[in-house]
Design an enzyme around this catalytic site. Structure first.
Site, PDB file in Angstrom:
ATOM      1  N   LYS A   1     131.287  22.112  52.697  1.00 36.38           N
ATOM      2  CA  LYS A   1     132.647  23.519  51.967  1.00 36.38           C
ATOM      3  C   LYS A   1     132.182  24.797  51.736  1.00 36.38           C
ATOM      4  O   LYS A   1     131.516  25.460  50.858  1.00 36.38           O
ATOM      5  CB  LYS A   1     133.009  22.917  50.585  1.00 36.38           C
ATOM      6  CG  LYS A   1     134.326  23.543  50.336  1.00 36.38           C
ATOM      7  CD  LYS A   1     134.646  24.407  50.540  1.00 36.38           C
ATOM      8  CE  LYS A   1     134.622  25.061  49.177  1.00 36.38           C
ATOM      9  NZ  LYS A   1     134.819  26.868  48.382  1.00 36.38           N
TER      10      LYS A   1
ATOM     11  N   GLU B   1     122.307  25.143  41.964  1.00 31.10           N
ATOM     12  CA  GLU B   1     120.899  26.733  43.071  1.00 31.10           C
ATOM     13  C   GLU B   1     122.329  28.284  41.910  1.00 31.10           C
ATOM     14  O   GLU B   1     123.110  28.695  42.718  1.00 31.10           O
ATOM     15  CB  GLU B   1     121.170  27.556  44.157  1.00 31.10           C
ATOM     16  CG  GLU B   1     119.739  26.335  44.940  1.00 31.10           C
ATOM     17  CD  GLU B   1     118.284  26.291  44.170  1.00 31.10           C
ATOM     18  OE1 GLU B   1     118.456  27.492  43.619  1.00 31.10           O
ATOM     19  OE2 GLU B   1     118.133  25.541  44.538  1.00 31.10           O
TER      20      GLU B   1
ATOM     21  N   CYS C   1     120.923  36.669  44.883  1.00 30.40           N
ATOM     22  CA  CYS C   1     120.699  35.980  43.954  1.00 30.40           C
ATOM     23  C   CYS C   1     119.361  36.506  43.119  1.00 30.40           C
ATOM     24  O   CYS C   1     119.007  35.928  42.243  1.00 30.40           O
ATOM     25  CB  CYS C   1     120.491  34.454  43.962  1.00 30.40           C
ATOM     26  SG  CYS C   1     119.553  34.121  45.105  1.00 30.40           S
TER      27      CYS C   1
ATOM     28  N   GLU D   1     124.640  39.317  35.527  1.00 33.18           N
ATOM     29  CA  GLU D   1     124.635  39.570  36.685  1.00 33.18           C
ATOM     30  C   GLU D   1     125.171  40.075  37.149  1.00 33.18           C
ATOM     31  O   GLU D   1     126.292  39.710  36.574  1.00 33.18           O
ATOM     32  CB  GLU D   1     124.038  38.236  37.274  1.00 33.18           C
ATOM     33  CG  GLU D   1     124.079  38.148  39.285  1.00 33.18           C
ATOM     34  CD  GLU D   1     124.689  37.206  39.564  1.00 33.18           C
ATOM     35  OE1 GLU D   1     125.153  35.918  39.914  1.00 33.18           O
ATOM     36  OE2 GLU D   1     123.336  36.086  40.074  1.00 33.18           O
TER      37      GLU D   1
HETATM   38  P1  NAD Z   1     131.223  31.073  43.845  1.00 30.80           P
HETATM   39  O1  NAD Z   1     130.944  29.659  42.448  1.00 30.80           O
HETATM   40  O2  NAD Z   1     132.273  31.992  43.452  1.00 30.80           O
HETATM   41  O3  NAD Z   1     131.387  30.209  45.134  1.00 30.80           O
HETATM   42  C1  NAD Z   1     130.549  29.635  45.468  1.00 30.80           C
HETATM   43  C2  NAD Z   1     131.534  28.362  45.887  1.00 30.80           C
HETATM   44  O4  NAD Z   1     131.821  27.229  45.089  1.00 30.80           O
HETATM   45  C3  NAD Z   1     132.119  28.195  47.209  1.00 30.80           C
HETATM   46  O5  NAD Z   1     132.403  28.238  47.608  1.00 30.80           O
HETATM   47  C4  NAD Z   1     133.494  28.682  45.982  1.00 30.80           C
HETATM   48  O6  NAD Z   1     134.263  28.285  47.610  1.00 30.80           O
HETATM   49  C5  NAD Z   1     133.438  27.473  45.619  1.00 30.80           C
HETATM   50  N1  NAD Z   1     134.159  26.819  44.234  1.00 30.80           N
HETATM   51  C6  NAD Z   1     134.403  27.637  43.525  1.00 30.80           C
HETATM   52  N2  NAD Z   1     135.078  26.833  42.370  1.00 30.80           N
HETATM   53  C7  NAD Z   1     135.407  25.349  42.597  1.00 30.80           C
HETATM   54  C8  NAD Z   1     135.290  24.596  41.933  1.00 30.80           C
HETATM   55  N3  NAD Z   1     135.610  24.893  40.598  1.00 30.80           N
HETATM   56  N4  NAD Z   1     134.722  23.262  42.242  1.00 30.80           N
HETATM   57  C9  NAD Z   1     133.528  23.166  43.779  1.00 30.80           C
HETATM   58  N5  NAD Z   1     133.713  24.375  44.236  1.00 30.80           N
HETATM   59  C10 NAD Z   1     134.272  25.604  43.798  1.00 30.80           C
HETATM   60  O7  NAD Z   1     130.394  31.896  44.069  1.00 30.80           O
HETATM   61  P2  NAD Z   1     130.209  33.680  45.050  1.00 30.80           P
HETATM   62  O8  NAD Z   1     131.303  34.209  44.318  1.00 30.80           O
HETATM   63  O9  NAD Z   1     130.766  32.590  46.142  1.00 30.80           O
HETATM   64  O10 NAD Z   1     128.315  33.870  45.300  1.00 30.80           O
HETATM   65  C11 NAD Z   1     128.064  34.555  44.230  1.00 30.80           C
HETATM   66  C12 NAD Z   1     127.490  33.921  42.939  1.00 30.80           C
HETATM   67  O11 NAD Z   1     126.076  32.455  44.019  1.00 30.80           O
HETATM   68  C13 NAD Z   1     126.733  34.887  42.817  1.00 30.80           C
HETATM   69  O12 NAD Z   1     126.025  34.172  41.148  1.00 30.80           O
HETATM   70  C14 NAD Z   1     124.715  34.250  42.491  1.00 30.80           C
HETATM   71  O13 NAD Z   1     123.745  34.421  42.189  1.00 30.80           O
HETATM   72  C15 NAD Z   1     125.252  33.010  43.564  1.00 30.80           C
HETATM   73  N6  NAD Z   1     123.756  32.702  44.351  1.00 30.80           N
HETATM   74  C16 NAD Z   1     123.062  32.010  43.748  1.00 30.80           C
HETATM   75  C17 NAD Z   1     121.553  31.559  44.552  1.00 30.80           C
HETATM   76  C18 NAD Z   1     120.960  30.792  44.010  1.00 30.80           C
HETATM   77  O14 NAD Z   1     119.855  30.021  45.622  1.00 30.80           O
HETATM   78  N7  NAD Z   1     120.229  30.553  43.277  1.00 30.80           N
HETATM   79  C19 NAD Z   1     121.853  32.237  46.021  1.00 30.80           C
HETATM   80  C20 NAD Z   1     123.130  32.946  46.124  1.00 30.80           C
HETATM   81  C21 NAD Z   1     124.109  33.256  45.700  1.00 30.80           C
END
Ligand code: NAD
Length: 473
Positions: free
Chosen positions: A168, A241, A275, A380
């Protein structure tokens, strides 16, 4: 435009009737559309993964390794197309899009070929055999910042272990995942081993789904907590993550110029949407003024520009939502009393590069005189924003570095590698780079505290998708 989902080895018309627009962040124009899959689509994808699981898990490790090699080859054949799509959907400039957003993920798939082949090895402990068995059906939920990389660091080890996958991807950058599914098809992986569902509520449905054995999630800490809570009801394995607020600690004997330039480059890379970005730079108080002027000069050397062009320039922020967040933090930094050393909250038009009258552009910003109690030092931001902070002694530096809710990455700079190592050991994070050491795609990455749990990459990443079974003979 994508109208079908990849489920059970076929491109099927989704049950969900809606569609989601994908927007080019450099122009704000719609550049694609994907299905808004609903619960019925999630059910179909999970059912396909469940059906495929037993055979895939029983496939000899050597054959799974060969399948991964085939997938890497199929991706490599389309690397230009993948890079172009990623550049358009999330704004990565061409060099970044080709090398880091596309070739690195292909290399990571390749890195799992040998690891997959070793999965049938049995450990002996006294009169026990210890087998490594696949966890089961894995839901991989991924973000938009390095979209293909985030997918393959889950997909490749899961497939290597013998798991089947429902992917997804982020709705903000999903188009590359459709090319990946085509590569899965071209590589001849058995039907149902990899399934692709897009949809605004699909992630939530997968996290709670009784047919899913493990959720591997990368994204925000807020959503990560929701995923863990949704998964708890069915006792799924969960890997998270999440976000970060990583610190670079510059010790008094370090090469200050190199440390500051490297950290500014690090925080600007991918327009700050990494991240593990080193978003807090900690320097000794008596070297603060030098650090400030070097940081200002380094920030000013970065140009913003067209993502389609090759070069070292920075692209836009990938989504409208993230742009609003970053702009909010630029205002907040000033309101909290930080000084603006570079960039800052200028009107949107002043951030745009020449030739663009739209798009979500943010010039590199350096905040000076930042203290640990400020929200810009704790939260962040996920944009090209660096907080410059000073410390009096090493204990204080470590206290500041560890003084956020996150614990993803860090850096230490010192003329003495032994001293740097000793400080690195005191940082509460999953990873630390000393003196600008390069990224290692075989070493584990992941966080502690609110940066999540679980590790990705290399053999430690593979172990996340395995259960141990002890058989006594
Ligand atoms: P997000 O949390 O908004 O979304 C991540 C994913 O989760 C998307 O595919 C989204 O559609 C899905 N999602 C949204 N609501 C959900 C729910 N209730 N249940 C299950 N899935 C759901 O994050 P984003 O805006 O896509 O990405 C940015 C964030 O990701 C930043 O906070 C960044 O730090 C983090 N990030 C972490 C790492 C790591 O390795 N630690 C790597 C990259 C990004």
């Amino acid at each position: 435009m994508r109208e079908r989902l990849f489920i059970g080895g076929r491109w099927v018309t989704p049950s969900g009737a809606g569609a989601i627009d994908v927007v080019d962040p450099a122009t704000e124009r719609v550049c694609g559309r994907v299905p808004d899959g609903d619960l019925r689509d999630v059910d179909a994808a999970v059912a396909a993964a469940v059906v495929a699981f037993d055979d895939w898990a029983a496939t000899p490790a050597q054959s799974r390794a060969a399948a991964l090699a085939g997938l890497a080859e199929a991706l490599r054949e389309r690397e230009d197309e993948l890079a172009r799509v990623i550049s358009t959907e999330m704004g990565a400039p061409w060099d970044n899009a080709l090398h880091v957003q596309t070739r690195l993920p292909v290399e990571i798939v390749e890195s799992y070929v040998d690891l997959a082949a070793a999965c049938d090895q049995v450990e002996r402990i006294g009169h026990s055999q210890v087998w490594r068995e696949p966890v089961g059906v894995v839901a991989a939920i991924t973000p938009w910042n390095y979209p293909l990389y985030q997918i393959v660091i889950k997909l490749a080890p899961a497939l290597a272990a013998g798991c089947t996958v429902v992917l997804k991807p982020s709705e903000d950058a999903p188009l590359n995942a459709f090319l990946l599914a085509e590569a899965v098809e071209a590589a001849g992986l058995p039907p149902g081993v990899v399934n692709l569902v897009t949809g605004s509520a699909a992630g939530r449905s997968l996290a709670a789904h009784p047919g899913v054995d493990m959720v591997s999630f990368t994204g925000s800490t807020r959503v990560g907590a929701l995923v863990a809570a949704a998964a708890a009801g069915s006792i799924k394995r969960v890997a998270l993550e999440l976000g970060g607020k990583s610190a670079a600690v510059v010790l008094p004997d370090a090469d200050l110029d190199a440390a500051v330039r490297h950290t500014v480059g690090n925080v600007c890379y991918n327009t700050g949407q990494t991240c593990t970005a080193l978003t807090r730079l900690l320097v000794p108080a008596d070297r603060y003024a030098d650090a400030l002027s070097t940081a200002a000069a380094a920030a000013a050397s970065y140009e913003l520009g067209d993502p389609r062009e090759p070069g070292e320039h920075l692209g836009p922020i990938a989504t409208a939502r993230q742009y609003a967040t970053v702009r909010g933090y630029l205002d907040l930094g000033v309101a909290e009393g930080a000084s603006v050393v570079a960039g800052g909250p200028a009107p949107a038009a002043e951030h745009r590069p020449a030739g663009f009258d739209a798009g979500w552009w943010v010039r590199p910003t350096i905040f000076g005189e930042v203290t640990s109690d400020m929200r810009i030092a704790q939260e962040e931001i996920f944009g090209p924003v660096l907080c410059l902070m000073s410390y009096r002694d090493e204990d204080e530096a470590v206290r500041i570095a560890n003084g956020t809710p996150y614990g993803l990455a860090g850096a230490v700079w010192s003329a003495s590698p032994e001293h740097a190592l000793a400080v690195a050991r005191r940082l509460h994070t999953g990873r630390v780079d000393i003196n600008g050491a390069a990224f290692n795609p075989l070493a584990p990455t992941g966080g502690v505290k609110k940066s999540g749990y679980g590790r990705e990459l290399g053999h430690h990443g593979l172990a996340e998708y395995q259960e141990l079974k002890a058989i006594q003979l």
